[in-house]
Design a protein around this motif. Structure first.
Motif, PDB file in Angstrom:
ATOM      1  N   ALA A 175      41.528   4.910  -5.091  1.00 54.54           N
ATOM      2  CA  ALA A 175      42.937   5.194  -5.380  1.00 54.54           C
ATOM      3  C   ALA A 175      43.772   4.944  -4.131  1.00 54.54           C
ATOM      4  N   ASN A 176      44.969   4.413  -4.347  1.00 48.49           N
ATOM      5  CA  ASN A 176      45.860   4.073  -3.239  1.00 48.49           C
ATOM      6  C   ASN A 176      46.671   5.313  -2.835  1.00 48.49           C
ATOM      7  N   VAL A 177      46.061   6.144  -2.001  1.00 45.65           N
ATOM      8  CA  VAL A 177      46.666   7.418  -1.622  1.00 45.65           C
ATOM      9  C   VAL A 177      46.927   7.449  -0.125  1.00 45.65           C
ATOM     10  N   THR A 178      48.117   7.892   0.233  1.00 44.01           N
ATOM     11  CA  THR A 178      48.432   8.152   1.635  1.00 44.01           C
ATOM     12  C   THR A 178      48.468   9.657   1.843  1.00 44.01           C
ATOM     13  N   TYR A 179      47.770  10.119   2.861  1.00 45.75           N
ATOM     14  CA  TYR A 179      47.789  11.542   3.199  1.00 45.75           C
ATOM     15  C   TYR A 179      48.915  11.801   4.192  1.00 45.75           C
ATOM     16  N   TYR A 180      49.573  12.926   3.994  1.00 43.31           N
ATOM     17  CA  TYR A 180      50.702  13.260   4.859  1.00 43.31           C
ATOM     18  C   TYR A 180      50.506  14.614   5.528  1.00 43.31           C
ATOM     19  N   LYS A 181      50.813  14.641   6.798  1.00 50.04           N
ATOM     20  CA  LYS A 181      50.824  15.893   7.553  1.00 50.04           C
ATOM     21  C   LYS A 181      52.219  16.493   7.501  1.00 50.04           C
ATOM     22  N   HIS A 182      52.267  17.784   7.261  1.00 46.33           N
ATOM     23  CA  HIS A 182      53.542  18.488   7.304  1.00 46.33           C
ATOM     24  C   HIS A 182      53.883  18.832   8.752  1.00 46.33           C
ATOM     25  N   ILE A 183      55.061  18.443   9.186  1.00 47.32           N
ATOM     26  CA  ILE A 183      55.558  18.802  10.509  1.00 47.32           C
ATOM     27  C   ILE A 183      56.473  20.007  10.335  1.00 47.32           C
ATOM     28  N   GLY A 184      56.173  21.089  11.020  1.00 50.82           N
ATOM     29  CA  GLY A 184      56.816  22.367  10.743  1.00 50.82           C
ATOM     30  C   GLY A 184      58.211  22.537  11.294  1.00 50.82           C
ATOM     31  N   ILE A 185      59.064  21.557  11.087  1.00 52.17           N
ATOM     32  CA  ILE A 185      60.483  21.675  11.408  1.00 52.17           C
ATOM     33  C   ILE A 185      61.234  21.733  10.089  1.00 52.17           C
ATOM     34  N   TYR A 186      62.032  22.784   9.910  1.00 51.47           N
ATOM     35  CA  TYR A 186      62.721  22.991   8.641  1.00 51.47           C
ATOM     36  C   TYR A 186      64.223  23.042   8.845  1.00 51.47           C
ATOM     37  N   ALA A 187      64.950  22.609   7.807  1.00 49.86           N
ATOM     38  CA  ALA A 187      66.382  22.883   7.710  1.00 49.86           C
ATOM     39  C   ALA A 187      66.585  23.647   6.411  1.00 49.86           C
ATOM     40  N   PHE A 188      67.183  24.828   6.502  1.00 48.76           N
ATOM     41  CA  PHE A 188      67.352  25.702   5.342  1.00 48.76           C
ATOM     42  C   PHE A 188      68.829  25.848   4.988  1.00 48.76           C
ATOM     43  N   ARG A 189      69.116  25.988   3.706  1.00 45.01           N
ATOM     44  CA  ARG A 189      70.361  26.643   3.352  1.00 45.01           C
ATOM     45  C   ARG A 189      70.181  28.116   3.687  1.00 45.01           C
TER      46      ARG A 189
END
Length: 248
Positions: A175-189
């Protein structure tokens, strides 16, 4: 100041003294300045924020920030995570968007932060509660490393789930899957952040120990923004030495 809108936008840097893997890292010397000062100044120098604050439960960090001329807020309560600490600090502030900047990342990428803020500029119906970053992973060790939080998204790039486990599970290796790492920078309302503050932790967040899962469990929309920039965090003494070499 280079602002993208008339919204009041601030950066909050939650700062703990006793980090598990590298205690007191924020007060370590990084070429003549502490790590927390480098991070504060990097956030301020982007020109994207009306104000930058460090929020901490540590007298030492509070005093350090005040001494170098930064804005410091002292937490008055115990908190399980950075979002809770930030929420307490902004509760009475007149702000629209709050960006959570990690205190141990002194090499902040302005372009990535601009992309996060542009999510809210494009969201005229105010359907997005928060935005965060992801970056592709290709190394198998990085994909399986539980310290790297992985994220999967829907077609519209809203987050479906976060996990320390490789997701999706590669049952079909073709399967053509790309894995992504979450970078813990957030912008919140601000409204989403305050909801997080008042809502109790549910089982999925408790199991994974990933705070942004709480938003998903309560039906919030998280827009993920892809970046190729590799954020350099300081989690270990070796990371600190690497950061010193970068600064020359």
């Amino acid at each position: 100041m280079t602002k993208t809108s008339e919204k009041r936008i601030i950066a909050m840097i939650p700062a703990r003294l006793q980090a598990t893997r590298f205690p007191r890292k924020l007060l370590q010397d990084l070429k003549g300045k502490t790590v927390i000062q480098r991070t504060f100044e990097a956030a301020e120098s982007t020109g994207l924020f009306d104000a930058v604050y460090v929020v901490t439960d540590s007298d030492e960090i509070f005093d350090e920030v005040v001494n170098f001329g930064g804005n410091a807020i002292r937490s008055t309560r115990e908190h399980e995570c950075g979002s809770d600490r930030i929420a307490e600090a902004v509760e009475e502030m007149d702000v629209d968007i709050v960006v959570n900047v990690q205190g141990d990342e002194p090499f902040i990428d302005k372009s990535s932060l601009q992309k996060l803020l542009q999510v809210f500029e494009a969201d005229s119906k105010k359907e997005i509660d928060l935005a965060s970053l992801k970056t592709p992973l290709s190394d198998s060790d990085e994909i399986t490393n539980p310290n790297n939080v992985k994220v999967i998204t829907a077609k519209d790039e809203t987050a479906l789930y976060f996990s320390r486990f490789p997701i999706p599970y590669p049952r079909d290796t073709n399967a053509n899957v790309t894995y992504y790492k979450h970078i813990g920078i957030y912008a919140f309302r601000k409204s989403a952040l305050m909801d997080f503050y008042t809502l109790p932790m549910l089982p999925l967040e408790a199991a994974e120990k990933i705070e942004c899962i709480r938003y998903l469990e309560y039906g919030k929309k998280i827009k993920m923004v892809e970046t190729s920039v590799k954020n350099i965090g300081i989690d270990t003494p070796e990371d600190l030495e690497h950061a010193r070499k970068i600064l020359g």
